[in-house]
Design a protein around this motif. Structure first.
Motif, PDB file in Angstrom:
ATOM      1  N   PRO A  51       0.838  -1.194   0.000  1.00  0.00           N
ATOM      2  CA  PRO A  51       0.000   0.000   0.000  1.00  0.00           C
ATOM      3  C   PRO A  51       0.877   1.249   0.000  1.00  0.00           C
ATOM      4  CG  PRO A  51      -0.027  -1.055   2.139  1.00  0.00           C
ATOM      5  CD  PRO A  51       0.754  -1.951   1.247  1.00  0.00           C
ATOM      6  N   SER A  52       0.346   2.322  -0.494  1.00  0.00           N
ATOM      7  CA  SER A  52       1.142   3.541  -0.569  1.00  0.00           C
ATOM      8  C   SER A  52       1.272   4.133   0.835  1.00  0.00           C
ATOM      9  CB  SER A  52       0.481   4.541  -1.485  1.00  0.00           C
ATOM     10  OG  SER A  52      -0.493   5.253  -0.779  1.00  0.00           O
ATOM     11  N   PRO A  53       2.328   4.896   1.050  1.00  0.00           N
ATOM     12  CA  PRO A  53       2.563   5.411   2.404  1.00  0.00           C
ATOM     13  C   PRO A  53       1.383   6.221   2.921  1.00  0.00           C
ATOM     14  CG  PRO A  53       4.434   5.828   1.002  1.00  0.00           C
ATOM     15  CD  PRO A  53       3.385   5.271   0.128  1.00  0.00           C
ATOM     16  N   GLU A  54       0.674   6.863   2.028  1.00  0.00           N
ATOM     17  CA  GLU A  54      -0.452   7.664   2.480  1.00  0.00           C
ATOM     18  C   GLU A  54      -1.524   6.778   3.097  1.00  0.00           C
ATOM     19  OE1 GLU A  54       1.308   8.600  -0.263  1.00  0.00           O
ATOM     20  OE2 GLU A  54       1.958  10.202   1.082  1.00  0.00           O
ATOM     21  N   GLU A  55      -1.673   5.594   2.526  1.00  0.00           N
ATOM     22  CA  GLU A  55      -2.710   4.736   3.053  1.00  0.00           C
ATOM     23  C   GLU A  55      -2.310   4.107   4.367  1.00  0.00           C
ATOM     24  OE1 GLU A  55      -4.062   2.041  -0.027  1.00  0.00           O
ATOM     25  OE2 GLU A  55      -3.676   3.755  -1.335  1.00  0.00           O
ATOM     26  N   LEU A  56      -1.017   4.109   4.657  1.00  0.00           N
ATOM     27  CA  LEU A  56      -0.571   3.525   5.917  1.00  0.00           C
ATOM     28  C   LEU A  56      -0.824   4.486   7.070  1.00  0.00           C
ATOM     29  CD1 LEU A  56       2.754   2.002   4.719  1.00  0.00           C
ATOM     30  CD2 LEU A  56       0.576   0.894   4.975  1.00  0.00           C
TER      31      LEU A  56
END
Lengths: 774, 692
Positions: free
Chosen positions: A407-412
């Motif tokens: 997942p992209s860092p934003e979603e983490l």
């Protein structure tokens, strides 16, 4: 028939007078000699010699008639003359009587009547009786005289005649022979000679001047009639001039002046519709008002629900990304050499292994437009809707494709990133800490024997109690549930239940009262129960602590045989378990709050118990020993599973709120993720710490986070997402190392706990501080 | 006994339907069927057994899945199609009667508007599904956005495509989600990652495309109609998900002046600051900045200001350094890198390029685009990678940060024109004069203090997610090859980024040399003749190369035996891979053996010659040694390969027929790949040899 015969019997016959030719055409037959002029008497005589005498005579009389007729009717038309002749002929042939009359009435045309005198002495015309023969008034049909029919004339060659007339008399053959020839030779060829023989008579066919002219006109493609004008002047039957006055003098009808009722009806209908508002006046659509349908103004996926994939649904394969050879400036080895280029250019367009040859441009401005662009996109479109799709299993599976997509860092996000508050106050190590279920306080216990409660955000200490002088507070845990504020704390062998009295700003007084009641409720039961079950000695006695402590809010105290290290509450807050590793058979105890009762569920435990946890939703109890974690079914009282993390010494573990996953921290620096559905062995082994791991914790409030605390003075935050789908494994992503605690005597961070809802965590350090990370 | 089953009532015969049957069942015309299929995403299938599926004997039939067609039967669009047909009839009738007004009214009023919204929801039940299918949509829409308007393509469609494309680009800019881009000969590829989905699309270069007759624009128009609807919804969702107002405000005037991306103004949460910046920028552009400044301030102040502005980036850097010195340096939002402390642990992957990196790549710089550079892609990429201030020549259109090439804030200038000689003095004078006065800069003139790069630098930087050395991309410099960022190095495939030696098969170089040797020798001898220098040239620094020439000469002049010459040449080529620091003692020991070997192999005359050279020049010994070593290696490699082949054959014998065929197929395809790679390696070897 005629030409055949004509060809056979061509004869040269001399003629002088063309004037009498018209008779020939109309009659034919016996009248051949009729037009012969008088000057040609010799021929007549010749004819008479051969032919029948009576016939000749008749003929002669006819000739006479004709001559006379001609004289008289010079300007007359041909047909009438013909008719006349025909009639005369017939009459001459058929009745002698008429011949007589003709002879008598030679002078005039009205030969068919006699002039007599009637009774009054007036002139009386007596008409001859008309003999109504079969074709008496038929002027069109040619009078066939030879009756032999459709046979060649040559059949009569041996006879003197050439056939029979209608009366059965022989028709004699016209003259022929050498004598005739000699004569003919002496005579010049007359005008109108055709050289043909009349089939009917066997005589030479000759054409008159008029006939010749007719033929000529026919030949010239003209109308055969003489003096025919193909372009006559228009005769204006109807004038083109407009008349001033109408032709008709009729007056205008009335209806033209009366308004139409039907129209009035229709108009009224429209008027009514307009009045009722059914017809609105046309308004040109204004630019602003017109909502552009191409601009989408609502979210079509507002309440999206994934559709299960159908096996027959084959999504279109994506186009492969471009390779090196497609670059505008590829590495030189990708450029084709001369041979390759030639081979490519010579190959048929369909046989080429690639669409275009790699070409090199030294700078971007030199790159030309790609002229097959539209074609390629069009073909892609065709492929999308026209190409049959098949699912084919691929031989070489790319191992890359099996790797999970991150997942992209934003979603983490969110996850704690920095230290927000430091809680200072403990004089020695902080052994344990916990955030209360409402998320506003932190309770901590340390080696100084103190239990302290802090405000989470400010770090301000709001309450503290000293439970022991020499023993450390090893565990503090809040009772779950927001209906009461109860803290369990363990010091040495003693376990205390505390309802901390805090200021009114921090806690609702009613809540405090309620909490006290909840803890005190068990006193009565303990008294009753003790009397009821006197046989078995209870594991421990729940008692009131000293009054000084009671004033502080410490309500219950009981002691176990060995030092209590771990406290774990059941989710409902009715039970809690304690673990004292040295306790042997009494290592694990389960306590009932409402009954003030302590049970020892295990008679004997293999290995040293390290920790214990309740399952978050099922009646399952996990007990960790040094190497294994066992899960027990509490209702059936049996062992379910033995989990083998493979660690040498488990320090702590935590159960995922979903219940199917477990994290285990060990003193040999390992953090292990267990998927209980998958295997008893760890799903992932993480070794990111330099020193032993002291505590591990899942986020309880639904965020996919977990943290561990290590002796190297750091906390590590991980993303650990568990998917309900059985097919997909949990995804674990390391997120953050939180450093800040100082290492004191080889000890770093001793405990960690999460905020119940927010992505915040608190940690207890060996340096005597607690920290809030957000 | 059960009933006898009728043929053609179940299974494949029932599951598949031919196109003609489908069209008849739906009672529409073939073009309408085509449109319907495109809209609904219905495509033909390949039945597993064509014979069973078809009732006719012809094989060339298109099959559709029967359920697909049944599903089309109650499609609201079908009714729309029929309405449209009725309307067309009415219009035709009025036109036939000469009632043009009626026809016009009918056409204007009665046209049933096709709405594809429900189809979007049907085909893409979730947003992620739609994102997954966006590749083709974007490629086609970007193509249409760049098409000239013709009778086939209406200007309205083009405007719509342009608007949607720019909106999408704006989203990517705002979220910094563009990841990669690649300049190919076809156009420019872009890859963005939106909600974990990779979206790859191709944008043609700005040229009027050649339209050939064999392209049916009606089909493409149908696709475009569908894709515009899809992208419209996707844009709406993307904009609202980050708190922006959709549609963004569109400035028609700016668009007419070539504003492109700048013609849109985003509104919403978190955009205010940007807007302010933009406002400042536009002020800067609109009101003649230089004049204003000159009017307001005395000259000295201007210089100070400029100095201050120039110092700004430095100051920022200093600030960063200060931060780094602080002990609490880890207070940042980014993900930390975790490194395993022991080997036995699992390695967990971590996401690499976060959008933060993308957002900060060009953030501190001010770019200026020369007028020969492609503005549209550069503007998009630079802005997507964090650059806020992009100026360009006024020729390139509206919306620039500055049109003044002399603007002192510019740090990078992108040029794509050949190098022209200009004297530095002039530059100096030009630079010293007031920058605001002379707006026009002569082409080729350099303003000191800024970096000049070619456009490829931008692309290579974003693909590597770091700033590359700009001197490699200086104007006029030979550019490094531009590589596709999507090619993953696979085993056995050729990789241009790795040195040749690392990816070669064992002993490959020797073999190739061997086969090429004859031709190569001729060439070399020719070159020697031309040079006039017998053998050793200063151009060839490595020692083995010299020996190579000795050997060559011997072979060429003395002996006809191919074996020697080939051995010599092979040895020379292998020398390149030999470790130069080979110990002397080893050499000594090995020498005798190999000389003996050589003796056995080569003709006596050659050997003696070789020895004479050895005597004359100490170094060649090594060469000969290497030569023999190379031979040995080659032999070894060949032997190994032979053994492997045999082994493979043996193993294949054990397999069943089906499996064997499968393996053979795999091997065949692998071999063709290997051959391709080998060819490329050979080419590179040749090129490298040519260079050295």
């Amino acid at each position: 028939m005629a030409p055949e015969q004509g060809a056979r019997k061509r004869k040269a016959i001399t003629r002088d007078s063309p004037e009498s030719d018209e008779v020939v055409l109309s009659d034919g037959g016996e009248d051949f000699e009729v037009p012969l002029p008088n000057g040609n008497q010799s021929e007549d005589e010749l004819n008479e010699d051969e032919g029948d005498s009576s016939d000749l005579f008749e003929d002669e009389s006819d000739i006479e008639d004709d001559e006379e007729l001609e004289d008289e009717l010079d300007s007359d038309e041909i047909p009438s003359d013909d008719e006349e002749n025909a009639k005369n002929l017939e009459r001459g042939e058929q009745s002698t009587h008429s011949r007589d009359i003709k002879g008598e009435l030679n002078g005039g045309p009205a030969t068919n009547y006699k002039i007599t005198e009637d009774a009054n002495g007036n002139v009386r015309f007596l008409y001859n009786e008309i003999d109504p023969v079969y074709d008496s008034d038929d002027s069109d049909a040619p009078a066939t005289t030879n009756t032999i029919g459709n046979i060649p004339l040559s059949f009569y060659d041996s006879y003197p005649h050439i056939g029979y007339d209608i009366n059965g008399r022989k028709i004699s053959r016209p003259a022929q022979g050498e004598a005739l020839d000699a004569l003919l030779d002496s005579i010049e060829i007359p005008k109108g000679w055709t050289g043909l023989t009349d089939p009917a008579t066997g005589k030479p066919l000759e054409l008159s001047q008029q006939e010749l002219e007719v033929l000529k006109r026919i030949q010239m493609n003209e109308v055969p009639e003489e003096n025919y004008d193909p372009y006559p002047a228009t005769i204006e039957y109807f004038t083109s001039k407009t008349e001033q006055m109408p032709l008709s003098a009729a007056p205008e009808p009335k209806r033209r002046f009366i308004p139409s009722k039907h129209e009035a009806k229709r108009v009224m209908k429209i008027v009514r519709a307009i009045r009722e508002g059914r017809i609105l006046p046309y308004k040109p659509p204004s630019e602003e008002e017109e909502d552009d349908p191409d601009v989408k103004r609502y979210d079509i996926w507002a309440n999206e629900a994934p559709k299960p994939d159908h096996p027959m649904n084959i999504p279109a394969p994506k186009l492969p990304p471009p390779g090196y050879e497609e670059s505008y400036h590829p590495p030189p080895e990708y450029l084709p050499d001369k041979n390759e280029k030639k081979a490519w250019e010579e190959a048929d367009e369909e046989d080429r292994d690639r669409e275009s040859l790699p070409t090199n441009h030294d700078s971007l401005r030199k790159v030309p437009g790609y002229n097959k662009f539209i074609k390629e996109k069009f073909e892609r479109c065709l492929d999308l809707y026209l190409a049959p799709r098949v699912r084919r299993s691929k031989l070489n599976i790319d191992p890359e494709s099996l790797l999970p997509k991150l997942p992209s860092p934003e979603e983490l996000r969110p996850f704690p990133t920095s230290c927000y508050t430091i809680f200072r106050g403990h004089e020695a190590r902080v052994r344990s800490l916990a955030i209360d279920p409402s998320g506003s306080f932190v309770a901590s216990g340390g080696d100084d024997g103190m239990v302290r409660i802090w405000q989470l955000f400010t770090g301000h200490q709001i309450w503290s109690v000293k439970l022991s002088k020499e023993e450390a507070v090893n565990a503090v845990r809040w009772r779950p549930g927001t209906d009461a504020v109860i803290l369990a704390a363990a010091t040495g062998e003693d376990v205390y239940l505390i309802a901390p009295p805090m200021s009114e700003n921090d806690i609702d007084p009613e809540l405090h009262v309620k909490s006290r009641e909840l803890v005190d409720a068990g006193w009565g039961y303990a008294a009753n129960g003790a009397s009821g079950k006197a046989k078995k000695e209870p594991a421990t006695q729940w008692v009131r602590p000293g009054s000084s402590l009671q004033d502080k809010g410490v309500l219950v105290k009981f002691s176990l045989r060995k030092t209590v290290k771990v406290i774990a509450w059941h989710r409902r807050g009715e039970y809690f378990s304690t673990v004292s590793p040295q306790g042997q058979s009494s290592a694990v105890a389960i306590h009932t709050l409402s009954k003030h009762l302590t049970q020892l569920p295990f008679r004997k435990l293999k290995g040293l118990a390290q920790s214990a946890q309740f399952h978050p939703s099922k009646p399952i109890f996990f007990v960790a020993t040094q190497r294994m974690i066992r899960s027990y079914d509490l209702s059936r009282q049996e062992l379910i599973k033995i989990i083998q993390p493979g660690a040498r010494w488990i320090s702590s573990f935590d159960v995922h709120p979903g219940g199917d996953n477990l994290i285990v921290g060990s003193y040999d620096k390992r953090l292990l993720w267990h998927d209980l559905e998958l295997s008893v062995r760890p799903y992932k082994t993480l070794r990111y710490h330099q020193k032993a791991i002291r505590a591990v914790k899942f986020h309880p409030g639904g965020l996919p986070l977990f943290a561990d605390a290590s002796d190297d003075g750091s906390l590590q935050i991980f993303h650990g997402k568990v998917v309900s789908d059985m097919m997909e494994n949990a995804s674990i992503v390391p997120l953050k190392v939180l450093k800040g605690h100082q290492i004191k005597k080889e000890l770093g961070v001793l405990d960690v706990d999460w905020h119940p809802t927010e992505p915040w965590c608190v940690s207890a350090g060996a340096d005597g501080t607690c920290r809030l990370w957000a | 006994m059960g009933r006898i089953k009728k043929k053609g009532t179940s299974g494949q015969a029932k599951n598949f339907i031919t196109r003609t049957q489908a069209v008849r069942k739906l009672q529409i015309s073939l073009p309408d069927f085509r449109r319907l299929c495109i809209f609904k995403g219905i495509y033909p299938r390949e039945p597993r057994n064509k014979k069973k599926a078809s009732k006719s004997s012809t094989h060339l039939t298109t099959f559709y899945y029967t359920k697909d067609i049944q599903y089309l039967l109650h499609e609201p669009l079908l009714a729309k199609f029929r309405d449209h047909k009725a309307l067309a009839k009415k219009i035709a009738r009025s036109l036939g009667r000469g009632e043009v007004g009626d026809a016009a009214r009918l056409e204007k009023k009665g046209d049933p508007k096709l709405s594809l919204d429900h189809i979007i929801k049907e085909r893409y039940p979730t947003f992620v599904d739609a994102l997954r299918d966006l590749d083709d949509a974007l490629s086609l829409l970007f193509l249409f956005a760049n098409l000239p308007s013709t009778s086939n393509v209406s200007p309205k469609t083009i405007a719509l495509c342009q608007r949607l494309c720019f909106e999408f680009e704006h989203y990517l800019i705002t979220t910094n989600s563009l990841r990669k881009s690649f300049l190919s000969i076809k156009g420019i590829y872009y890859q963005a990652t939106v909600q974990v989905q990779d979206i790859l699309w191709l944008v043609p270069y700005k040229f009027v495309p050649r339209i050939t007759g064999d392209v049916d624009f009606r089909i493409m128009a149908t696709f475009v109609e569908f894709y515009t609807t899809l992208l419209g919804f996707v844009n709406f969702r993307l904009y609202t998900s980050i708190g922006l107002v959709y549609p963004p405000r569109f400035n028609g005037k700016s668009d007419e002046q070539g504003g492109e991306l700048g013609a849109f103004t985003l509104e919403g949460r978190g955009i205010d600051e940007q807007e302010q910046n933009l406002g400042q920028a536009s002020e800067h552009v609109n009101g003649d900045p230089g004049a204003k400044v000159v009017a307001d301030l005395p000259n000295g102040d201007i210089q100070k200001q400029i100095a201050a502005i120039e110092n700004l980036p430095d100051a920022e850097q200093d600030g960063q350094q200060d931060e780094e010195q602080l002990p609490e340096e880890d207070i940042h939002d980014a993900i930390d890198t975790f490194e395993a402390t022991a080997d036995d642990a699992d390695v967990l992957p971590q996401p690499q390029a976060s959008s933060n990196e993308a957002a900060s790549l060009f953030a501190p710089f001010t770019f200026f685009l020369s007028r020969e550079t492609p503005r549209q892609p550069l503007e998009f990429i630079l802005r997507a990678f964090g650059c806020k201030r992009i100026g360009w020549d006024a020729v390139l259109g509206d919306g620039a940060f500055t049109n003044n090439e002399n603007d002192p804030t510019i740090t990078h200038q992108i040029v794509d024109r050949p190098l022209s000689a200009s004297s530095p003095e002039e530059q100096a004078t030009n630079a010293s004069s007031d920058p605001s006065v002379s707006q026009v800069v002569r082409p080729g003139h350099r303003i000191p203090g800024r970096t000049y790069v070619q456009p490829q630098w931008v692309w290579d930087c974003i693909n590597e997610v770091k700033l590359l050395r700009p001197d490699l991309y200086a104007p006029g410099a030979t550019l490094p090859p531009h590589l596709s960022p999507w090619v993953k190095p696979t085993k056995g495939a050729y990789d241009p980024t790795v040195p040749l030696a690392e990816q070669e098969r064992e002993g490959e170089a020797e073999e190739v040399e061997d086969s090429d040797q004859n031709g190569a020798r001729e060439e070399e001898s020719e070159s020697d003749a031309e040079d006039g220098v017998p053998v050793i040239t200063s151009k060839r620094p490595p020692l083995d190369a010299e020996i190579d020439h000795h050997g060559m000469d011997i072979a060429g002049s003395e002996s006809d035996s191919d074996s020697t010459s080939s051995a010599a040449s092979v040895a020379s080529s292998f020398g390149g891979f030999e470790d130069p620091a080979a110990s002397e003692s080893e050499t000594e020991i090995a020498r005798n053996e190999h000389q003996l070997e050589l003796e056995a192999e080569a003709a006596g005359a050659t050997f003696s010659e070789a020895r004479s050279i050895t005597k004359a020049n100490g170094a060649p010994v090594k060469g000969i040694l290497k030569q023999s070593q190379g031979e040995e290696a080659r032999k070894k490699a060949a032997k190994k390969r032979r053994e492997e082949e045999e082994e493979l054959e043996r193993r294949k014998m054990m397999m069943g027929r089906k499996k064997r065929k499968l393996v053979e197929k795999m091997l065949y395809s692998n071999k063709s790949k290997d051959d391709e790679a080998e060819k490329l390696r050979a080419k590179r070897r040749r090129i490298e040899a040519g260079k050295s």
